[in-house]
Design a protein around this motif. Structure first.
Motif, short mmCIF file in Angstrom:
data_model
loop_
_atom_site.label_atom_id
_atom_site.label_comp_id
_atom_site.label_asym_id
_atom_site.label_seq_id
_atom_site.Cartn_x
_atom_site.Cartn_y
_atom_site.Cartn_z
N VAL A 39 12.84 1.32 -8.10
CA VAL A 39 11.37 1.37 -8.07
C VAL A 39 10.88 1.56 -6.62
O VAL A 39 11.11 0.73 -5.76
CB VAL A 39 10.72 0.12 -8.71
CG1 VAL A 39 10.90 0.15 -10.21
CG2 VAL A 39 11.31 -1.18 -8.16
N ILE A 40 10.24 2.68 -6.41
CA ILE A 40 9.77 3.07 -5.08
C ILE A 40 8.25 3.18 -5.13
O ILE A 40 7.70 3.88 -6.00
CB ILE A 40 10.38 4.43 -4.66
CG1 ILE A 40 11.92 4.39 -4.72
CG2 ILE A 40 9.87 4.85 -3.28
CD1 ILE A 40 12.57 3.37 -3.81
N THR A 42 0.87 -1.18 0.00
CA THR A 42 0.00 0.00 0.00
C THR A 42 0.90 1.23 0.00
O THR A 42 2.02 1.18 0.53
CB THR A 42 -0.90 0.05 1.25
OG1 THR A 42 -0.06 -0.09 2.39
CG2 THR A 42 -1.93 -1.05 1.24
N ILE A 43 0.40 2.31 -0.58
CA ILE A 43 1.18 3.55 -0.59
C ILE A 43 1.19 4.10 0.82
O ILE A 43 0.13 4.30 1.41
CB ILE A 43 0.57 4.55 -1.59
CG1 ILE A 43 0.69 4.02 -3.01
CG2 ILE A 43 1.24 5.92 -1.45
CD1 ILE A 43 -0.06 4.80 -4.05
N PRO A 44 2.37 4.32 1.39
CA PRO A 44 2.41 4.80 2.77
C PRO A 44 1.88 6.23 2.89
O PRO A 44 1.99 7.02 1.96
CB PRO A 44 3.90 4.74 3.12
CG PRO A 44 4.62 4.68 1.83
CD PRO A 44 3.70 4.12 0.81
N PHE A 87 9.50 -3.62 -4.39
CA PHE A 87 9.67 -2.17 -4.42
C PHE A 87 10.41 -1.70 -3.17
O PHE A 87 10.33 -2.35 -2.11
CB PHE A 87 8.29 -1.48 -4.41
CG PHE A 87 7.54 -1.55 -5.70
CD1 PHE A 87 7.64 -0.53 -6.64
CD2 PHE A 87 6.71 -2.63 -5.98
CE1 PHE A 87 6.94 -0.58 -7.83
CE2 PHE A 87 5.99 -2.69 -7.17
CZ PHE A 87 6.12 -1.65 -8.09
N GLY A 88 11.06 -0.57 -3.28
CA GLY A 88 11.52 0.15 -2.10
C GLY A 88 10.41 1.08 -1.62
O GLY A 88 9.36 1.22 -2.27
N THR A 89 10.65 1.73 -0.50
CA THR A 89 9.65 2.64 0.07
C THR A 89 10.17 4.08 0.05
O THR A 89 11.39 4.32 0.06
CB THR A 89 9.33 2.26 1.53
OG1 THR A 89 10.50 2.54 2.33
CG2 THR A 89 8.96 0.80 1.66
#
Ligand SMILES: CCCCCCCCCCC/C=C/C(=O)SCCNC(=O)CCNC(=O)[C@H](O)C(C)(C)COP(=O)(O)OP(=O)(O)OC[C@H]1O[C@@H](n2cnc3c(N)ncnc32)[C@H](O)[C@@H]1OP(=O)(O)O
Ligand SMILES: NC(=O)C1=CN([C@@H]2O[C@H](COP(=O)(O)OP(=O)(O)OC[C@H]3O[C@@H](n4cnc5c(N)ncnc54)[C@H](OP(=O)(O)O)[C@@H]3O)[C@@H](O)[C@H]2O)C=CC1
Length: 282
Positions: free
Chosen positions: A208-209, A6-8, A234-236
């Protein structure tokens, strides 16, 4: 089964573990361009939780208002300015206002930018110009005007430019690859020229974040993104934020002209197609 990403959001950034402790940026002013979403927002949170006053900038006022509200309701210190990074004179005026109000700027996180995925052969002239103007010219305007203020006031400064992983090209993103490579080599050059003024210039290259920025990509392209590195994920935004704190702040005091890549090993291993893999390469 792997948990879907999920997008933080603000609450995540308020609670993620910090790379440093205490108020190590207390009394410092940090400007984060594009700070109303994604990597910029995470970076604003990271510096703010370490004591800095944050100025976030961008074109969409509501995102800036919401982010500043989230930061200040957590007891942190933040404000915003609406600023398009392609507006050369507007940026000069913005820095003049900031120095008039605060008398200083310690760190510039030059994060605003973006592009659209397309095969290079199909770029229109305007499409090419828009992406190069946003990512190369815009980054430069933000750097040069900050550096002039620091030089003229005899104050030290630190710039972190958010770029991309360009050594093997960016399939489906030739315009942004050219622009980011330009920023990297611009940074290496002025890192030397501006050492005389105590200005450090470094780059952070995200792979890729998973951020709001991913909404610009098709589901087909996105489904391949997490396979583009050997960690297969992905990274965050928080990963990138911590790198910005490390390079931008005193921990990076002997580092200039460097590029720190955070891509899960992608540049050594995978390939990535920003607009989906063409049949020829399957
Ligand atoms: C080998 C190992 C490799 C590992 C590498 C890892 C790489 C990681 C992958 C990187 C993933 C990157 C992710 C991100 O960057 S996330 C952030 C994404 N966010 C955004 O991109 C948002 C910001 N984008 C924009 O604001 C715009 O895209 C733009 C920069 C172009 C600014 O637009 P502007 O408002 O100036 O542009 P206009 O709308 O006026 O359009 C100008 C011309 O551009 C053409 N255009 C715009 N969008 C598209 C599109 N989607 N497709 C085609 N063309 C487009 C538009 O048509 C105009 O041209 P014309 O006048 O000729 O029509
Ligand atoms: N996510 C990823 O995988 C990667 C991201 N990057 C780069 O990292 C940076 C942050 O991306 P991310 O957080 O993921 O995505 P976002 O789309 O969330 O962030 C981009 C930010 O830049 C702002 N922005 C874009 N153009 C301008 C402009 N002309 N003037 C002022 N502000 C602008 C946007 O705000 P607004 O539109 O309101 O102005 C937005 O807040 C970008 O430069 C991106 O290209 C690089 C490699 C990989």
């Amino acid at each position: 089964m792997t948990k879907p990403m999920t997008i933080p959001n603000d609450a995540d950034f308020a609670n993620s573990p910090l790379p440093f402790s205490g108020d190590c940026f207390k009394g410092q002013l940090v400007l984060v361009s594009g700070g109303g979403s994604g990597i910029g927002k995470a970076t604003a949170w990271c510096f703010a939780r370490l004591g800095a006053h944050i100025i976030i900038t961008g074109r969409t006022e509501q995102k800036l208002i919401d982010t500043v509200a989230a930061l200040t309701s957590a007891g942190l210190s933040a404000s915003y300015k609406i600023q398009d990074i392609r507006d050369y004179d507007g940026i000069a005026a913005m820095y003049a206002d900031i120095f008039a109000e605060f008398g200083r700027l310690d760190i510039l996180i030059n994060n605003a930018g973006g592009q659209f995925p397309q095969s290079a052969i199909d770029f229109s002239k305007n499409g090419w110009d828009a992406v190069v103007s946003n990512n190369l010219n815009g980054s430069w305007y933000m750097m040069q005007h900050a550096a002039r203020q620091w030089r003229d006031r005899k104050q030290q400064g630190s710039i972190v430019n958010i770029v991309a992983v360009v050594p093997r090209g960016m399939n489906g993103g030739a315009h942004t690859c050219a622009a980011r490579a330009g920023v990297i080599h611009l940074s290496k050059t002025v890192a030397v020229e501006w050492a005389e003024y105590n200005i450090r210039v470094n780059c952070v290259a995200p792979g890729v974040i998973f951020s709001e920025g991913m909404r610009a990509y098709s589901p087909e392209a996105l489904s391949e993104f997490d396979k583009s590195n050997p960690m297969k994920r992905f990274g965050t935004p928080w990963d990138i934020a911590q790198a910005c704190v490390y390079l931008g702040g005193p921990s990076g005091s002997f580092i200039t002209g460097e590029v720190l890549t955070l891509d899960g090993g992608g540049q050594l291993w995978g390939d990535l197609w920003m607009h989906g893999r063409p049949d020829y390469f399957r």
